[in-house]
Design a protein around this motif. Structure first.
Motif, mmCIF file in Angstrom:
data_model
loop_
_atom_site.group_PDB
_atom_site.id
_atom_site.type_symbol
_atom_site.label_atom_id
_atom_site.label_comp_id
_atom_site.label_asym_id
_atom_site.label_seq_id
_atom_site.Cartn_x
_atom_site.Cartn_y
_atom_site.Cartn_z
ATOM 1 N N LEU A 1 19.953 41.251 -43.311
ATOM 2 C CA LEU A 1 20.338 42.267 -44.302
ATOM 3 C C LEU A 1 20.575 41.646 -45.664
ATOM 4 C CD1 LEU A 1 22.752 44.426 -42.102
ATOM 5 C CD2 LEU A 1 20.495 45.107 -42.964
ATOM 6 N N LEU A 2 21.252 40.501 -45.677
ATOM 7 C CA LEU A 2 21.491 39.815 -46.943
ATOM 8 C C LEU A 2 20.175 39.387 -47.584
ATOM 9 C CD1 LEU A 2 23.463 38.599 -48.993
ATOM 10 C CD2 LEU A 2 23.544 36.533 -47.561
ATOM 11 N N GLY A 3 19.260 38.878 -46.768
ATOM 12 C CA GLY A 3 17.961 38.481 -47.292
ATOM 13 C C GLY A 3 17.198 39.649 -47.886
ATOM 14 N N LEU A 4 17.296 40.818 -47.258
ATOM 15 C CA LEU A 4 16.630 42.007 -47.791
ATOM 16 C C LEU A 4 17.220 42.412 -49.132
ATOM 17 C CD1 LEU A 4 16.182 44.227 -44.596
ATOM 18 C CD2 LEU A 4 14.401 43.013 -45.871
ATOM 19 N N VAL A 5 18.554 42.325 -49.254
ATOM 20 C CA VAL A 5 19.201 42.663 -50.526
ATOM 21 C C VAL A 5 18.739 41.713 -51.623
ATOM 22 C CG1 VAL A 5 21.411 42.744 -51.733
ATOM 23 C CG2 VAL A 5 21.201 43.740 -49.449
ATOM 24 N N VAL A 6 18.720 40.417 -51.329
ATOM 25 C CA VAL A 6 18.289 39.422 -52.322
ATOM 26 C C VAL A 6 16.837 39.655 -52.706
ATOM 27 C CG1 VAL A 6 17.834 36.963 -52.684
ATOM 28 C CG2 VAL A 6 19.952 37.689 -51.584
ATOM 29 N N ARG A 7 16.018 39.918 -51.717
ATOM 30 C CA ARG A 7 14.590 40.168 -51.965
ATOM 31 C C ARG A 7 14.396 41.395 -52.846
ATOM 32 N NH1 ARG A 7 10.008 38.898 -48.171
ATOM 33 N NH2 ARG A 7 8.257 40.238 -48.732
ATOM 34 N N ARG A 8 15.186 42.427 -52.580
ATOM 35 C CA ARG A 8 15.077 43.657 -53.369
ATOM 36 C C ARG A 8 15.505 43.433 -54.809
ATOM 37 N NH1 ARG A 8 12.268 48.246 -53.921
ATOM 38 N NH2 ARG A 8 13.533 49.884 -54.901
ATOM 39 N N ARG A 9 16.575 42.693 -54.991
ATOM 40 C CA ARG A 9 17.059 42.428 -56.351
ATOM 41 C C ARG A 9 16.048 41.608 -57.145
ATOM 42 N NH1 ARG A 9 23.592 41.148 -55.924
ATOM 43 N NH2 ARG A 9 24.228 43.305 -55.447
ATOM 44 N N ARG A 10 15.430 40.641 -56.494
ATOM 45 C CA ARG A 10 14.423 39.839 -57.181
ATOM 46 C C ARG A 10 13.227 40.686 -57.581
ATOM 47 N NH1 ARG A 10 14.317 34.342 -53.429
ATOM 48 N NH2 ARG A 10 16.266 33.431 -54.247
ATOM 49 N N ALA A 11 12.811 41.588 -56.688
ATOM 50 C CA ALA A 11 11.686 42.464 -56.994
ATOM 51 C C ALA A 11 12.019 43.380 -58.165
ATOM 52 C CB ALA A 11 11.323 43.288 -55.765
#
Length: 555
Positions: A540-550
């Motif tokens: 879940l944390l990785g998805l949040v980070v990935r979304r913010r970068r995108a």
């Protein structure tokens, strides 16, 4: 400035899936607890040895029981279970729509058809009626597994594997789906995620008293069942055929089973040519997975398939997980959903006009195919309310294992209607409740894996001395008065126990004297559950980070 109309259109499949899931969920929105066949929810459950998979029986409900136990310390346990079930229905449909978008570049209408197939089918209806709420979480993860693999999203795969891994079967479903679509060195990553997601039940199986082999009688008892006018293969191809005839919607008990299966397969078949002509490796892999899953269930139900299965469950440790062969047709869902989307995009457009009605026609055929999924499978799933006696008994029980009368694992209380339900005591009480694991099915009895609970039950039914119970680690005996079942000569034993609580619903006795300790080493099992939780949280944390970068890159 964002295009609000485009955002609203993109959100339609998610909202549609939410609404369709709500129609299925129906009566369970009301207050109360899910207690139907294998589904048991209680106001509070506890992190017992059994919840960690260390009890007498095989660890089939790991880590789901431990997760619910932890969550119920801050939230009502019944709400936790119902929230997971509703989210599973919703995310199954939404995931199918997202997969159709990512793999086929499908527009809104075809995405809706994909979502309809994922939510509204006999597999979902039958597993709801069987009470397999956590298996549906694994089912819901499958289209998301494919989507995450296509996007190269390891955080997404981690979340999917953790969610699917609420049960051993769900974990295996996710792993098989991922292995079918990923390639080369990525299989190493899939393997590592699979171990982390499966750690709770793998460790529990290694430490459990229940042993590694299963009763071979379970192979025939849990084989896929032919529904009217379909045969076993036709039932499985239509995503039906569960072994328990009492967990089948009414529409699947008559000639309408044939009608509904034909309607579903017409939609799927109409879309297959368009899918296959894409020559996409992932589509081919999903098609092969669907064919193998259906063929496996059909072959396993033949006489020689049953013979082979009986040999396997006796000689291959852990293979009892595969004896319910119908459940593996869940693997066909991603292909079926994509085929439905393809039908709405291409095949149906040559048959019906105007163009916008093609998705409506395809989705409508799927809905008509299983009409009684509406409102808790025609009202079968209803929340129940426990008598206050349960809360009072739960407050009385202290250390030491609990034996329960009448004998057997299933109950029929006045407040549960006609359906047999699993005894709620193991999830209601803070101490381990001994259960034999013995299942009464059509055609006979399937024995459980362990023997301590069976010895305790025999001691009670034979009217044995309390000292025998104490030697077996039993500190409490609970009698449930409002359900039928064998009591044997238990009155002789009960007369020698200390009465601690009594009313018209429940009576609780304390076993006198010193009780043999039955505590088991829990550190490794708890560590495995922590690893599962870290997989979910890290994903879940990785998805949040990935979304913010995108988002930052787009800005």
């Amino acid at each position: 400035m964002p295009d609000l109309r485009a955002i609203a259109i993109r959100a339609i499949p998610a909202f549609y899936s939410f609404g369709l899931a709500a129609i299925v969920f129906g009566p369970l929105f009301r207050p109360g607890y899910l207690l139907y066949h294998d589904a048991v929810s209680t106001p509070r459950s506890f992190l017992t040895d059994s919840a960690l998979g260390l009890g007498d029986a095989a660890p089939r409900a790991v880590p789901q029981d431990a997760i619910v136990a932890v969550a119920s310390t801050v939230l009502d346990g019944g709400l936790v279970v119902k929230a997971i079930l509703f989210a599973s229905l919703w995310l199954a449909g939404w995931g199918a729509a997202v997969l159709a978008k990512s793999l086929l570049d499908a527009s809104t209408g075809p995405q809706v058809v994909a979502a309809t197939i994922a939510i509204w089918n006999p597999f979902v209806a039958e597993r709801l009626l069987q009470g397999h709420w956590s298996l549906l979480a694994g089912y819901a993860a499958l289209p998301w597994v494919v989507h995450a693999a296509l996007k190269g999203s390891w955080p997404g795969l981690a979340v999917c594997f953790a969610v699917a891994g609420l049960t051993p079967t769900g974990a295996v479903l996710a792993v098989l789906t991922a292995v079918a679509v990923v390639r080369g060195r990525h299989l190493i990553g899939v393997g590592l995620l699979a171990v982390a997601a499966s750690a709770p039940w793998l460790i529990a199986a290694a430490m459990s008293e229940g042993g590694s082999s299963s009763d071979p009688a379970g192979v025939a008892a849990f084989a896929a069942r032919a529904e009217p006018w379909l045969g076993t293969t036709g039932s499985l191809a239509g995503l039906g055929g569960i072994w328990n005839a009492n967990a089948v919607p009414t529409s699947r008990t008559s000639v309408y089973a044939l009608v509904g299966t034909v309607l579903l397969l017409v939609v799927v078949a109409a879309g297959l040519p368009g899918l296959l002509k894409r020559r996409d490796r992932v589509i081919y892999a999903l098609a092969l997975l669907a064919v193998v899953a259906i063929a496996f269930g059909a072959v396993a139900a033949t006489s020689w398939g049953i013979d082979a299965g009986e040999w396997v469950v006796v000689h291959v440790p852990g293979s009892g997980l595969f004896r319910d062969t119908q459940k593996w047709v869940a693997l066909a869902m991603p292909l079926y959903a994509l085929a439905g989307a393809s039908a709405a995009r291409e095949s149906f457009r040559s048959l019906w006009t105007p163009k916008r009605l093609t998705s409506v026609v395809a989705a409508g055929l799927v809905l008509i195919a299983t009409p009684d999924l509406v409102w808790g499978v025609a009202g079968a799933l209803k929340p129940v309310h426990y008598p206050p006696s349960w809360e009072r008994v739960a407050a009385e029980v202290g250390e030491g294992d609990v034996a329960v009368l009448p004998g057997g694992m299933f109950r029929s209380f006045p407040y549960t209607g006609k359906a047999l339900v699993l005894d709620p005591a193991p999830r209601m009480l803070r101490s381990d409740v001994l259960q034999t694991g013995e299942l009464i099915v059509a055609g006979g009895v399937v024995k459980g894996e362990g023997d301590r609970a069976a010895r305790v039950e025999k001691t009670l039914l034979d009217g044995g001395p309390p000292s025998d119970l104490a030697e077996l680690g039993v500190a409490w005996v609970l009698v449930e008065h409002t359900t039928p079942g064998p009591l044997g000569s238990a009155g002789k034993t009960l007369a020698q126990l200390e009465l601690t609580y009594d009313d018209a619903e429940l009576t609780l006795y304390k076993v006198p004297g010193d009780v043999a300790a039955s505590a088991k080493p829990r550190a490794l099992a708890i560590a495995a559950h922590v690893l599962w939780a870290m997989l979910l949280a890290g994903g879940l944390l990785g998805l949040v980070v990935r979304r913010r970068r995108a988002t930052a890159d787009q800005a």
